[in-house]
Design an enzyme around this catalytic site. Sequence first.
Site, mmCIF file in Angstrom:
data_model
loop_
_atom_site.group_PDB
_atom_site.id
_atom_site.type_symbol
_atom_site.label_atom_id
_atom_site.label_comp_id
_atom_site.label_asym_id
_atom_site.label_seq_id
_atom_site.Cartn_x
_atom_site.Cartn_y
_atom_site.Cartn_z
ATOM 1 N N SER A 83 -2.458 -4.187 0.047
ATOM 2 C CA SER A 83 -3.538 -3.209 0.100
ATOM 3 C C SER A 83 -3.489 -2.322 -1.128
ATOM 4 O O SER A 83 -2.406 -2.011 -1.637
ATOM 5 C CB SER A 83 -3.432 -2.326 1.347
ATOM 6 O OG SER A 83 -4.396 -1.274 1.300
ATOM 7 N N TYR A 96 0.445 3.108 7.228
ATOM 8 C CA TYR A 96 -0.119 1.804 6.877
ATOM 9 C C TYR A 96 0.241 1.415 5.446
ATOM 10 O O TYR A 96 0.659 0.285 5.188
ATOM 11 C CB TYR A 96 -1.633 1.840 7.042
ATOM 12 C CG TYR A 96 -2.331 0.568 6.625
ATOM 13 C CD1 TYR A 96 -2.404 -0.531 7.472
ATOM 14 C CD2 TYR A 96 -2.931 0.462 5.366
ATOM 15 C CE1 TYR A 96 -3.059 -1.693 7.089
ATOM 16 C CE2 TYR A 96 -3.589 -0.691 4.981
ATOM 17 C CZ TYR A 96 -3.646 -1.768 5.844
ATOM 18 O OH TYR A 96 -4.288 -2.920 5.455
#
Length: 256
Positions: A145, A158
């Site tokens: 990500s 996250y």
Amino acid sequence: MTARLQGKTALVTGSTSNIGQAIAEVFAAEGAHVIVSGRSQERGVRVVEGIRAAGGRADFVRADLDGSAAASRALADEARRTLGGRLDILVNNAGIYPPATTGTTDEETFDRVYAVNVKAPFFLTAAIAPAMAAAGGGAIVNLGSWIARLGIPVGALYSSTKGAVETLTRAWAAEFGPSGVRVNAVSPGVIVPPAAPGEEPHPGEVMMHGTPAGAVGTPDAVAYAALWLAGDEAAFVHGAVVDVDGGRTGTAVIAR
């Protein structure tokens, strides 16, 4: 399409929607027999039906990747059984993202996010990579990500899991590459539907102002990067993290 994955078999985790679904559809369109996997039987069957209607090959295997080694091994075994014993490509896509700050994250949430985002792909790779090597090789594509390398105020938990996945990508490339298993990652940027006229834009859409792309990306953009990494055209690529983020993490332009 160009049949770049003709004769290959693939397992894509978390492929009943969004990026995972796009990857499964692109892989199947390029000739791969794809295992669509996720928690929802209804959504999984719908994705498989769509792939088959377009002329591709796909089957659904339900899996709740809770981080346990047993759940990962069970998915690996069932995927191989459904595919006739051989698995050429693994895409570790399944993940969860609770939009909480550090101060509002409880221990149960912390453990669950690490279980799904880190432990599950770790043990799934452990269950699949050695068999790939024994069969002559394969390719593993992980999903990282953009916020693993660009801090944002909401998403510490996250982003830390995706930082772990990108580190594992490099470690696994060193571990399994000499045995013929290539391991790489795609790092998606903001992949959300753009706001409709008169609608309040998603915060991520606003964050794309001042980037070369100037707009959010689509699941297909990530899927085609995964396709390249999974195919023979990327045979000399090991341990890479390919940014598909519209230039968000690496560049800046004057916002207009």
